[in-house]
Each structure stands twice: as structure tokens, then as C-alpha cells.
Write an enzyme that holds these catalytic residues in place. Structure first.
Site, short mmCIF file in Angstrom:
data_model
loop_
_atom_site.label_atom_id
_atom_site.label_comp_id
_atom_site.label_asym_id
_atom_site.label_seq_id
_atom_site.Cartn_x
_atom_site.Cartn_y
_atom_site.Cartn_z
N ASN A 150 0.86 -1.19 0.00
CA ASN A 150 0.00 0.00 0.00
C ASN A 150 0.90 1.24 0.00
O ASN A 150 1.51 1.55 1.01
CB ASN A 150 -0.89 -0.03 1.26
CG ASN A 150 -1.76 1.22 1.40
OD1 ASN A 150 -1.86 2.00 0.45
ND2 ASN A 150 -2.37 1.39 2.56
N LYS A 155 0.02 4.28 -0.31
CA LYS A 155 -0.67 5.44 0.30
C LYS A 155 -0.46 6.69 -0.57
O LYS A 155 -0.44 6.58 -1.79
CB LYS A 155 -0.17 5.63 1.73
CG LYS A 155 -0.22 4.34 2.55
CD LYS A 155 0.05 4.55 4.00
CE LYS A 155 0.08 3.22 4.70
NZ LYS A 155 0.22 3.31 6.12
N HIS A 176 -9.26 0.69 5.33
CA HIS A 176 -7.94 0.88 5.95
C HIS A 176 -8.08 1.81 7.16
O HIS A 176 -8.91 2.71 7.17
CB HIS A 176 -6.97 1.50 4.92
CG HIS A 176 -5.56 1.49 5.41
ND1 HIS A 176 -5.07 2.47 6.24
CD2 HIS A 176 -4.55 0.60 5.22
CE1 HIS A 176 -3.81 2.19 6.54
NE2 HIS A 176 -3.46 1.06 5.93
N GLU A 191 -6.47 4.24 8.19
CA GLU A 191 -6.34 5.69 7.94
C GLU A 191 -7.64 6.25 7.35
O GLU A 191 -8.01 7.39 7.62
CB GLU A 191 -5.14 5.94 7.01
CG GLU A 191 -3.84 5.73 7.75
CD GLU A 191 -2.70 5.19 6.91
OE1 GLU A 191 -2.75 5.29 5.67
OE2 GLU A 191 -1.75 4.62 7.52
N GLU A 239 -4.93 -5.59 10.71
CA GLU A 239 -3.91 -4.57 10.91
C GLU A 239 -4.14 -3.86 12.24
O GLU A 239 -4.92 -2.90 12.30
CB GLU A 239 -3.97 -3.54 9.79
CG GLU A 239 -3.77 -4.12 8.41
CD GLU A 239 -3.25 -3.06 7.44
OE1 GLU A 239 -2.13 -3.18 7.00
OE2 GLU A 239 -3.99 -2.10 7.17
N GLY A 246 2.74 1.79 10.80
CA GLY A 246 3.65 2.92 10.64
C GLY A 246 4.36 3.32 11.92
O GLY A 246 4.97 4.40 11.99
N SER A 255 3.88 -2.66 10.27
CA SER A 255 5.35 -2.63 10.39
C SER A 255 6.02 -3.95 10.01
O SER A 255 6.99 -4.36 10.65
CB SER A 255 5.76 -2.19 11.81
OG SER A 255 5.28 -0.88 12.06
#
Ligand code: PEP
Length: 249
Positions: free
Chosen positions: A9, A11, A94, A96, A166, A172, A212
Site C-alpha cells: 500500500n 498510500k 484501511h 487511515e 492490521e 507505521g 510494520s
């Protein structure tokens, strides 16, 4: 046998030149036959990337898709638009998108339905926040995300569903779920599918881990019985790291 999958991904990173350079670097390496490799570049470059990967096993997928068929939704993209440029899969939910664009379990069901109606394959993303894990609510939260966001859609076509667990605290942050934590949750997720849809579907569904993942931890994570690959953020932006993760399966 479940599919082994590694999806990158990207992003909102890289301009068109950098994106094409990364794509070429990934394409120039042999992709192991046993692994399905996907990349989700910025929407703006989907068309050109789909063209550049024609006839190559690397699959280009979208990072998002709107639930509506068409209309006054400024800045959004529809299932038909994706299909018209040969994009057959999309990430949905996702963390985010949930955190910054108000996606909820409830609103995701509409996207899931649209994707299913259009034969678009989904990588359905979900996972608990740090506070949920600290208060030992992580199984409950994940069960709810699955139940409301995905399972509630009528007549799910599981051929077109990939799951990506996730944990938000690992995305991240450099902090990874331990292989044991990942395995424990993946086995729980599979048991939830099994309860609702039966053993055959549960056994056939690929469940990816994201958070990660790096070349240094991928082998151990991917060797867990219920971890069928990974959804990779930061490490998918360097061809060498991404390919090392692909080859860790
Ligand atoms: C992600 O955003 O899906 C992700 C897993 O990111 P990272 O690998 O950077 O933690």
C-alpha cells in the site's frame, strides 16, 4: 490451499516518475509462483500502472472506492471507473480511512456491497487500537468490525474477499505484533468465519497481517499457520525491501 499474498500500500507517496521507477524495479525481479503480489499506488496512477503491468503477474489494486454507482461525489472513484481501467480489486476500510475520512463499520457495508455487486475483489482491513488491546477488548473489537462491516452483507461471495488484520498500534509505528499475537488473532478471525460461514470458507480465506512488516520480521510472521501473507505500508516503498518480503513467504 489458501493463496499466499503480499500487497503493498503506497498510500499518498511518490510522484508519477518515482512510482513508475518503483514499479519497474519490482517488475524486473522474478515473482515466486506461489505468491500473489499486489500493489496499491495512488489513484491518479492506477490507469498507467494497470497498462504497464498487462501480462505481468503483479496486480494493481485501488486504495479505496466509493459505495455509489456514480453522481455528485467530488473527488471519489466508482467501481465502474475502476473496472473500465482493468482494476479488479480494492482495499476497503484501511485504518487511515477510518480515522481521517470517517469510515465506519456501518458505512463500509455499503462499499462491500457495491464491490461485491461489481465483482471487485476486496482486501478488507480492520484491527484494534492500542487502547482496545490494553483493556483486553481486542477480540471483541475485531469481532464487531467483521460482523458489522463485512459479515452483515447478504450473500457474500468469499472468492472475492481477502482479509487484512492490521492492529492500528502497529501501523507505521515500527512496533509489530509478535508472531504469537498475530497467530492468535488470525486463528480467532478464522474461527469467526467458520462459525458464520462454515469450515470450507474459513479454510479457503486468506488472512493477511499488516503493521510494520519488514524484511527482518516477515519470515517469522509468515510462518505462522494462519498468517497467509502481509499488507505492507512503509516497506513497500523500497523495491528491495518489498521484494525481500515477497520472498519471505
Ligand atoms: C498499512 O498502512 O497498511 C501498513 C501496514 O503500514 P506499515 O507497514 O507502514 O505499518
Amino acid at each position: 490451499m489458501r493463496q499466499k499474498i503480499v500487497a503493498g500500500n503506497w498510500k499518498m507517496n511518490k510522484d508519477v516518475h518515482e512510482s513508475m521507477e518503483l514499479l519497474r524495479a519490482i517488475q524486473s525481479a522474478p515473482i515466486p509462483e506461489a505468491v500473489r503480489v499486489m500493489i496499491a499506488p495512488p489513484t491518479l496512477f492506477l490507469d498507467r500502472m494497470a497498462e504497464a503491468t498487462q501480462g505481468h503477474p503483479l496486480q494493481v489494486v485501488s486504495q479505496n472506492m466509493n459505495a455509489a454507482a456514480s453522481g455528485a461525489f467530488t473527488g471519489e472513484i466508482s467501481a465502474e471507473m475502476l473496472k473500465s481501467i482493468s482494476i479488479q480489486a480494492t482495499l476497503l476500510g484501511h485504518s487511515e480511512r477510518r480515522a481521517y475520512y470517517n469510515e465506519t463499520n456501518e458505512s463500509l457495508t455499503k462499499k462491500v456491497k457495491t464491490a461485491q455487486e461489481n465483482g471487485i475483489e476486496i482486501i478488507f482491513c480492520f484491527g484494534e487500537e492500542l487502547a482496545d488491546r490494553k483493556s483486553n477488548k481486542h477480540f471483541e473489537v475485531v469481532a464487531e468490525q467483521l460482523e458489522t462491516g463485512l459479515f452483515s452483507t447478504e450473500a457474500l461471495d468469499w472468492k472475492n474477499i481477502i482479509l487484512a488484520y492490521e492492529p492500528v498500534w502497529a501501523i507505521g509505528t515500527g512496533e509489530t505484533a509478535s508472531p504469537q499475537q498475530a497467530q492468535e488473532m488470525h486463528a480467532f478471525i478464522r474461527s469467526q468465519i467458520q462459525k458464520r460461514f462454515g469450515g470450507a470458507i474459513a479454510e479457503a480465506t486468506s488472512i493477511l497481517y499488516g503493521g510494520s512488516v519488514k524484511p527482518s520480521n516477515a519470515v517469522e510472521l509468515f510462518s505462522q499457520a494462519d498468517v497467509d501473507g502481509g499488507l505492507i505500508g512503509g516497506a513497500s516503498l523500497q523495491a528491495e525491501d518489498f521484494l525481500a518480503i515477497v520472498n519471505a513467504i
